[in-house]
Design a protein around this motif. Structure first.
Motif, PDB file in Angstrom:
ATOM      1  N   CYS A  37    -147.342 -23.827  62.574  1.00 16.61           N
ATOM      2  CA  CYS A  37    -146.632 -22.554  62.626  1.00 16.61           C
ATOM      3  C   CYS A  37    -146.711 -22.096  64.086  1.00 16.61           C
ATOM      4  O   CYS A  37    -147.743 -21.569  64.516  1.00 16.61           O
ATOM      5  N   PRO A  38    -145.648 -22.324  64.877  1.00 16.99           N
ATOM      6  CA  PRO A  38    -145.685 -21.939  66.300  1.00 16.99           C
ATOM      7  C   PRO A  38    -145.859 -20.436  66.438  1.00 16.99           C
ATOM      8  O   PRO A  38    -145.060 -19.650  65.921  1.00 16.99           O
ATOM      9  N   LEU A  39    -146.948 -20.046  67.099  1.00 22.48           N
ATOM     10  CA  LEU A  39    -147.234 -18.632  67.293  1.00 22.48           C
ATOM     11  C   LEU A  39    -147.000 -18.238  68.742  1.00 22.48           C
ATOM     12  O   LEU A  39    -147.463 -18.898  69.662  1.00 22.48           O
ATOM     13  N   ASN A  40    -146.299 -17.149  68.910  1.00 25.69           N
ATOM     14  CA  ASN A  40    -145.926 -16.615  70.205  1.00 25.69           C
ATOM     15  C   ASN A  40    -146.838 -15.430  70.518  1.00 25.69           C
ATOM     16  O   ASN A  40    -147.003 -14.533  69.685  1.00 25.69           O
ATOM     17  N   LYS A  41    -147.445 -15.423  71.699  1.00 27.76           N
ATOM     18  CA  LYS A  41    -148.283 -14.300  72.113  1.00 27.76           C
ATOM     19  C   LYS A  41    -147.382 -13.217  72.685  1.00 27.76           C
ATOM     20  O   LYS A  41    -146.697 -13.423  73.682  1.00 27.76           O
ATOM     21  N   VAL A  42    -147.392 -12.057  72.011  1.00 30.86           N
ATOM     22  CA  VAL A  42    -146.511 -10.955  72.383  1.00 30.86           C
ATOM     23  C   VAL A  42    -147.353  -9.722  72.680  1.00 30.86           C
ATOM     24  O   VAL A  42    -148.265  -9.396  71.921  1.00 30.86           O
ATOM     25  N   SER A  43    -147.029  -9.050  73.770  1.00 33.00           N
ATOM     26  CA  SER A  43    -147.718  -7.799  74.124  1.00 33.00           C
ATOM     27  C   SER A  43    -147.086  -6.655  73.343  1.00 33.00           C
ATOM     28  O   SER A  43    -145.879  -6.440  73.413  1.00 33.00           O
ATOM     29  N   LYS A  44    -147.918  -5.939  72.597  1.00 33.06           N
ATOM     30  CA  LYS A  44    -147.455  -4.781  71.815  1.00 33.06           C
ATOM     31  C   LYS A  44    -148.138  -3.532  72.357  1.00 33.06           C
ATOM     32  O   LYS A  44    -149.320  -3.549  72.680  1.00 33.06           O
ATOM     33  N   LYS A  45    -147.372  -2.466  72.423  1.00 36.23           N
ATOM     34  CA  LYS A  45    -147.929  -1.216  72.928  1.00 36.23           C
ATOM     35  C   LYS A  45    -148.121  -0.239  71.772  1.00 36.23           C
ATOM     36  O   LYS A  45    -147.191   0.069  71.044  1.00 36.23           O
TER      37      LYS A  45
END
Length: 171
Positions: A37-45
């Motif tokens: 399951c390709p996981l993308n690191k995303v910055s959340k505010k």
């Protein structure tokens, strides 16, 4: 020989229930089925802080590596809707494409997966049919069909092809 081919493991794409990608991945791994399951690191505010979270890169998709005889077990997994099909058969994903996704996600954050669009003047290669293997330039895009000009022997051959029968040509 046939048994060897049937037991060879290939990568397939699965279509899952919405927002079930991580759960399906975990359930498949618990069944000793190789899953990715390709996981993308995303910055959340949030109001008080920034946080990096992991979200599935492909919404409602999980990849599995399995032999032909393991497909039923995968279909019976909760959250799995079906295999992704291409030309009436479960779509096989190439090993090097899985590796490319893994390497790309290791290198970059906030990656975006966008569907491939075919536009006029793109160079494409015919994947199926009588013109299979030939490269040509897209002349027009007409809803679900494209007009491809194939130049060979000093002539222009214009063929109207279904979009599913072509792919971007390798550089």
């Amino acid at each position: 020989m046939f048994e060897e081919t049937a037991n060879k493991k290939k990568w397939y794409a699965l279509y899952t229930k919405p927002r079930w990608e991580k759960k399906v991945h975990a359930m498949l791994e618990a069944k000793d089925i190789t899953s990715y399951c390709p996981l993308n690191k995303v910055s959340k505010k949030w109001s008080d802080r920034m946080k990096v979270v992991e979200e599935p890169l492909f919404k409602s998709y999980v990849f599995v590596q399995l032999a032909e005889n393991e497909k039923t077990e995968v279909r019976m997994t909760e959250g799995v809707l079906n295999f992704v099909y291409w030309l009436g058969k479960p779509a096989i994903v190439k090993d090097d494409e899985i590796l490319t996704i893994k390497l790309f996600l290791n290198e970059y954050q906030d990656v975006e997966a966008l569907p491939l669009e075919i536009k006029p003047f793109d160079t494409v290669q015919v994947q199926r049919g009588i013109l299979m293997g030939h490269k040509g330039k897209v002349n027009r895009v007409l809803h679900n069909r494209i007009e491809v000009v194939i130049e060979s022997l000093g002539y222009k051959l214009v063929a109207y092809l279904d979009k599913s029968n072509i792919a971007p040509a390798g550089r």
